[in-house]
Design a protein around this motif. Structure first.
Motif, PDB file in Angstrom:
ATOM      1  N   ARG A  23      60.165  15.940  87.404  1.00  7.51           N
ATOM      2  CA  ARG A  23      60.745  14.633  87.043  1.00  7.51           C
ATOM      3  C   ARG A  23      61.698  14.764  85.852  1.00  7.51           C
ATOM      4  NH1 ARG A  23      59.785  10.558  83.592  1.00  7.51           N
ATOM      5  NH2 ARG A  23      58.057  11.682  82.620  1.00  7.51           N
ATOM      6  N   VAL A  24      61.275  15.525  84.838  1.00 10.14           N
ATOM      7  CA  VAL A  24      62.128  15.722  83.660  1.00 10.14           C
ATOM      8  C   VAL A  24      63.411  16.451  84.026  1.00 10.14           C
ATOM      9  CG1 VAL A  24      62.293  16.915  81.444  1.00 10.14           C
ATOM     10  CG2 VAL A  24      60.223  15.649  82.008  1.00 10.14           C
ATOM     11  N   ARG A  25      63.298  17.469  84.891  1.00  9.98           N
ATOM     12  CA  ARG A  25      64.496  18.186  85.317  1.00  9.98           C
ATOM     13  C   ARG A  25      65.444  17.286  86.083  1.00  9.98           C
ATOM     14  NH1 ARG A  25      62.188  24.093  87.414  1.00  9.98           N
ATOM     15  NH2 ARG A  25      61.854  24.999  85.325  1.00  9.98           N
ATOM     16  N   GLU A  26      64.892  16.446  86.946  1.00 11.67           N
ATOM     17  CA  GLU A  26      65.736  15.520  87.704  1.00 11.67           C
ATOM     18  C   GLU A  26      66.415  14.524  86.771  1.00 11.67           C
ATOM     19  OE1 GLU A  26      62.984  13.881  90.449  1.00 11.67           O
ATOM     20  OE2 GLU A  26      63.226  15.481  91.943  1.00 11.67           O
ATOM     21  N   GLN A  27      65.664  14.025  85.783  1.00 12.47           N
ATOM     22  CA  GLN A  27      66.250  13.097  84.827  1.00 12.47           C
ATOM     23  C   GLN A  27      67.344  13.763  84.002  1.00 12.47           C
ATOM     24  OE1 GLN A  27      63.014  11.518  82.502  1.00 12.47           O
ATOM     25  NE2 GLN A  27      62.536   9.918  83.982  1.00 12.47           N
ATOM     26  N   ASN A  28      67.070  14.990  83.546  1.00 13.46           N
ATOM     27  CA  ASN A  28      68.074  15.707  82.763  1.00 13.46           C
ATOM     28  C   ASN A  28      69.324  15.984  83.581  1.00 13.46           C
ATOM     29  OD1 ASN A  28      66.451  15.758  80.508  1.00 13.46           O
ATOM     30  ND2 ASN A  28      65.628  17.804  80.908  1.00 13.46           N
ATOM     31  N   HIS A  29      69.130  16.341  84.844  1.00 12.23           N
ATOM     32  CA  HIS A  29      70.278  16.599  85.712  1.00 12.23           C
ATOM     33  C   HIS A  29      71.077  15.314  85.924  1.00 12.23           C
ATOM     34  CE1 HIS A  29      72.721  18.498  88.747  1.00 12.23           C
ATOM     35  NE2 HIS A  29      72.349  17.613  89.654  1.00 12.23           N
ATOM     36  N   PHE A  30      70.365  14.207  86.115  1.00 13.80           N
ATOM     37  CA  PHE A  30      71.047  12.922  86.284  1.00 13.80           C
ATOM     38  C   PHE A  30      71.818  12.552  85.017  1.00 13.80           C
ATOM     39  CE2 PHE A  30      70.789   8.286  85.559  1.00 13.80           C
ATOM     40  CZ  PHE A  30      71.637   7.874  86.570  1.00 13.80           C
ATOM     41  N   MET A  31      71.198  12.739  83.840  1.00 16.71           N
ATOM     42  CA  MET A  31      71.873  12.428  82.579  1.00 16.71           C
ATOM     43  C   MET A  31      73.090  13.320  82.367  1.00 16.71           C
ATOM     44  SD  MET A  31      70.462   9.841  81.238  1.00 16.71           S
ATOM     45  CE  MET A  31      71.339   9.934  79.676  1.00 16.71           C
ATOM     46  N   ASP A  32      72.972  14.601  82.743  1.00 19.41           N
ATOM     47  CA  ASP A  32      74.118  15.501  82.617  1.00 19.41           C
ATOM     48  C   ASP A  32      75.279  15.045  83.491  1.00 19.41           C
ATOM     49  OD1 ASP A  32      72.752  17.066  80.829  1.00 19.41           O
ATOM     50  OD2 ASP A  32      72.118  18.558  82.308  1.00 19.41           O
ATOM     51  N   LEU A  33      74.968  14.645  84.731  1.00 19.03           N
ATOM     52  CA  LEU A  33      76.012  14.140  85.628  1.00 19.03           C
ATOM     53  C   LEU A  33      76.612  12.850  85.102  1.00 19.03           C
ATOM     54  CD1 LEU A  33      74.355  14.752  89.138  1.00 19.03           C
ATOM     55  CD2 LEU A  33      76.198  16.059  88.081  1.00 19.03           C
ATOM     56  N   LEU A  34      75.744  11.972  84.572  1.00 22.68           N
ATOM     57  CA  LEU A  34      76.203  10.686  84.051  1.00 22.68           C
ATOM     58  C   LEU A  34      77.114  10.882  82.837  1.00 22.68           C
ATOM     59  CD1 LEU A  34      75.797   7.628  84.554  1.00 22.68           C
ATOM     60  CD2 LEU A  34      73.967   7.693  82.865  1.00 22.68           C
ATOM     61  N   ILE A  35      76.711  11.768  81.927  1.00 25.52           N
ATOM     62  CA  ILE A  35      77.516  12.025  80.731  1.00 25.52           C
ATOM     63  C   ILE A  35      78.851  12.660  81.107  1.00 25.52           C
ATOM     64  CG2 ILE A  35      77.647  13.464  78.652  1.00 25.52           C
ATOM     65  CD1 ILE A  35      74.647  13.022  78.300  1.00 25.52           C
ATOM     66  N   ALA A  36      78.811  13.622  82.040  1.00 22.28           N
ATOM     67  CA  ALA A  36      80.037  14.315  82.435  1.00 22.28           C
ATOM     68  C   ALA A  36      81.037  13.371  83.098  1.00 22.28           C
ATOM     69  CB  ALA A  36      79.698  15.471  83.371  1.00 22.28           C
ATOM     70  N   ALA A  37      80.533  12.426  83.901  1.00 29.37           N
ATOM     71  CA  ALA A  37      81.422  11.526  84.642  1.00 29.37           C
ATOM     72  C   ALA A  37      81.784  10.269  83.858  1.00 29.37           C
ATOM     73  CB  ALA A  37      80.757  11.124  85.963  1.00 29.37           C
ATOM     74  N   SER A  38      81.139  10.038  82.728  1.00 32.81           N
ATOM     75  CA  SER A  38      81.353   8.798  81.977  1.00 32.81           C
ATOM     76  C   SER A  38      82.748   8.759  81.356  1.00 32.81           C
ATOM     77  CB  SER A  38      80.296   8.670  80.872  1.00 32.81           C
ATOM     78  OG  SER A  38      80.578   7.553  80.058  1.00 32.81           O
ATOM     79  N   PRO A  39      83.444   7.619  81.452  1.00 31.62           N
ATOM     80  CA  PRO A  39      84.728   7.484  80.753  1.00 31.62           C
ATOM     81  C   PRO A  39      84.538   7.331  79.252  1.00 31.62           C
ATOM     82  CG  PRO A  39      84.133   5.421  81.823  1.00 31.62           C
ATOM     83  CD  PRO A  39      83.097   6.426  82.233  1.00 31.62           C
ATOM     84  N   MET A  40      83.310   7.076  78.832  1.00 31.09           N
ATOM     85  CA  MET A  40      83.003   6.971  77.406  1.00 31.09           C
ATOM     86  C   MET A  40      82.752   8.368  76.839  1.00 31.09           C
ATOM     87  SD  MET A  40      79.855   4.903  75.574  1.00 31.09           S
ATOM     88  CE  MET A  40      80.469   3.323  76.129  1.00 31.09           C
ATOM     89  N   GLY A  41      83.369   8.677  75.717  1.00 30.58           N
ATOM     90  CA  GLY A  41      83.171   9.970  75.086  1.00 30.58           C
ATOM     91  C   GLY A  41      81.807  10.055  74.424  1.00 30.58           C
ATOM     92  N   ILE A  42      81.093  11.151  74.647  1.00 28.36           N
ATOM     93  CA  ILE A  42      79.772  11.365  74.056  1.00 28.36           C
ATOM     94  C   ILE A  42      79.753  12.738  73.399  1.00 28.36           C
ATOM     95  CG2 ILE A  42      77.294  11.572  74.495  1.00 28.36           C
ATOM     96  CD1 ILE A  42      77.662   9.685  76.863  1.00 28.36           C
ATOM     97  N   VAL A  43      79.406  12.758  72.110  1.00 30.56           N
ATOM     98  CA  VAL A  43      79.340  13.997  71.341  1.00 30.56           C
ATOM     99  C   VAL A  43      77.951  14.092  70.720  1.00 30.56           C
ATOM    100  CG1 VAL A  43      80.354  15.370  69.491  1.00 30.56           C
ATOM    101  CG2 VAL A  43      81.792  13.804  70.804  1.00 30.56           C
TER     102      VAL A  43
END
Length: 432
Positions: free
Chosen positions: A105-125
């Motif tokens: 579950r944690v791996r799936e969540q982390n993978h989802f967050m990675d995809l979400l951050i990468a595709a987000s038009p909002m800059g995240i640092v």
């Protein structure tokens, strides 16, 4: 595993001792021999019973500890046939199944967050404990002027040399700030933190508000300008009509002083009309009709006009055009007018004398207007492209507003700032 070896060593020692004892007792009569054999047999039975009840469960538990240490949550322990030990085995297997599901579950969540951050038009640092960038997405790298996320990782944001990086570096924890930079870009920056493994990890979210804010500003000032222009022009039309009547009557009287006064009033009305018309022209800029052109050719075509403009203030105009052709997509009429406004702003900042240099480059396609004037302060730099902002006493703040509108129609990125060398550069980068 070590319990099994201990048991094997004990078995070998006990079995050897029984053999020796039987051999010794074999010469002392049948009864002693049988008793010795019975004791040896019972000892072996007790040894195997001891193995099944104690050694095997302990060995199974030791295997389970090894699985936990290696974080192998897919393996399971087999029952050992001992009631209390099997209860422990059952509980252990259930815990291992839960740990496996939790890890998945944690791996799936982390993978989802990675995809979400990468595709987000909002800059995240995301920063490490030393304030350096440990992770960022493509949007953040673009906002901070880096070619890729790898170029930003491991660095401090203020080392990028961008104005936005300096703003982020000075942002306090829990703080949020909306900034307008010298490239007319508007960002909303927020510094927060999240917990991971018991430690707080700071991160910054960068939201680009340029399009929304500029659209709202344009809608607001368009409405105000149209209303003012309508009222002023209507009033001026009525006043001019009355002044024409008064002028005709004054001519009949032959009063030259009164005629001069009426003429001054007419000129002032015309000046007021031109003043408000210049504002109305800002909201009537046509859409850019882009065609493939050579940037060097477009700049060269305006050379005579620009030299004449600079000559009025005794300003030297230099052109350092790229040797290679610089193909770009642009509207020649709008871009020429924007270039004229850039040079006009530079000559006005110089006052009298000085030098303006126009530079083009092909990789990437860039147009830069450089002057050696007094420069722009950081405070003024952030307000440059605000609607109707001007540092000149008689300025209307229309020139930069027009330039930014034209460059945005061409999807150019641009900035106006004074560098460490004291030179002020208006840099325009065209899309490839």
């Amino acid at each position: 595993m070590k319990f099994r070896w201990i048991f094997m060593v004990l078995s070998v020692v006990l079995f050897s001792a029984n053999i020796v004892l039987v051999w010794i007792m074999s010469g002392r009569g049948n009864m002693a021999f049988y008793i010795t054999e019975g004791v040896a047999f019972v000892s072996l039975l007790l040894l195997f019973f001891f193995y099944g009840k104690i050694i095997k469960p302990l060995d199974t538990i030791a295997n389970g500890i090894d699985l936990l240490r290696e974080q192998d949550f897919s393996s399971r322990l087999s029952p050992v046939g001992q009631r209390e030990a099997d209860r422990i085995v059952e509980m252990f297997n259930r815990i291992m199944a839960q740990l496996k599901e939790e890890r998945l579950r944690v791996r799936e969540q982390n993978h989802f967050m990675d995809l979400l951050i990468a595709a987000s038009p909002m800059g995240i640092v995301i920063f490490d404990g030393h304030g350096r960038v440990s992770m960022c997405n493509d949007a953040a790298a673009k906002f901070l002027g880096c070619e890729s996320t790898a170029a930003l990782r491991g660095r401090s944001v203020d080392d990028t040399g961008s104005a936005l990086g300096c703003v982020i570096a000075g942002l306090p924890y829990g703080g949020a700030e909306t900034v307008r930079l010298s490239d007319s870009m508007i960002y909303r920056c927020s510094r927060l933190s999240f917990m991971d493994k018991g430690y707080a990890h700071p991160f910054v979210m960068i939201e680009k508000l340029t399009a929304e804010v500029m659209k709202a500003e344009r809608k607001a000032y368009e409405k105000v300008i149209r209303m003012i222009a309508h009222e002023v022009n209507n009033s001026m039309a009525g006043v001019n009509s009355m002044l024409d009547t008064v002028s005709a009557a004054v001519e009949d009287t032959g009063d030259s002083d009164l005629a001069e006064l009426v003429k001054v009033c007419e000129q002032r009305c015309m000046a007021m009309s031109r003043f408000i018309t210049s504002f109305a022209a800002v909201v009537k800029i046509p859409d850019a009709v882009l065609c493939r052109c050579d940037l060097n050719e477009c700049v060269g075509a305006a050379k005579v006009l620009l030299e004449s403009m600079c000559g009025l203030r005794d300003v030297k105009l230099c052109m350092e055009l790229c040797d290679d052709e610089v193909p770009v997509m642009l509207d020649r009429v709008l871009m020429e007018q924007a270039l004229i406004n850039m040079v006009k702003n530079s000559t006005e900042s110089l006052g009298h004398g000085g030098e303006v240099t126009i530079v083009t480059s092909s990789a990437p396609p860039t147009l830069t207007v450089i002057d050696n004037g007094p420069g722009i302060s950081e405070e003024v730099e952030r307000k440059l492209f605000s609607p109707f902002f001007s540092t000149k006493p008689d300025g209307q703040g229309i020139g930069l507003l027009f330039i930014s509108d034209v460059l945005n129609k061409h999807k150019c990125t641009f900035s106006l700032r004074t560098g460490d060398d004291g030179l002020t550069r208006f840099s325009v980068r065209f899309p490839r």
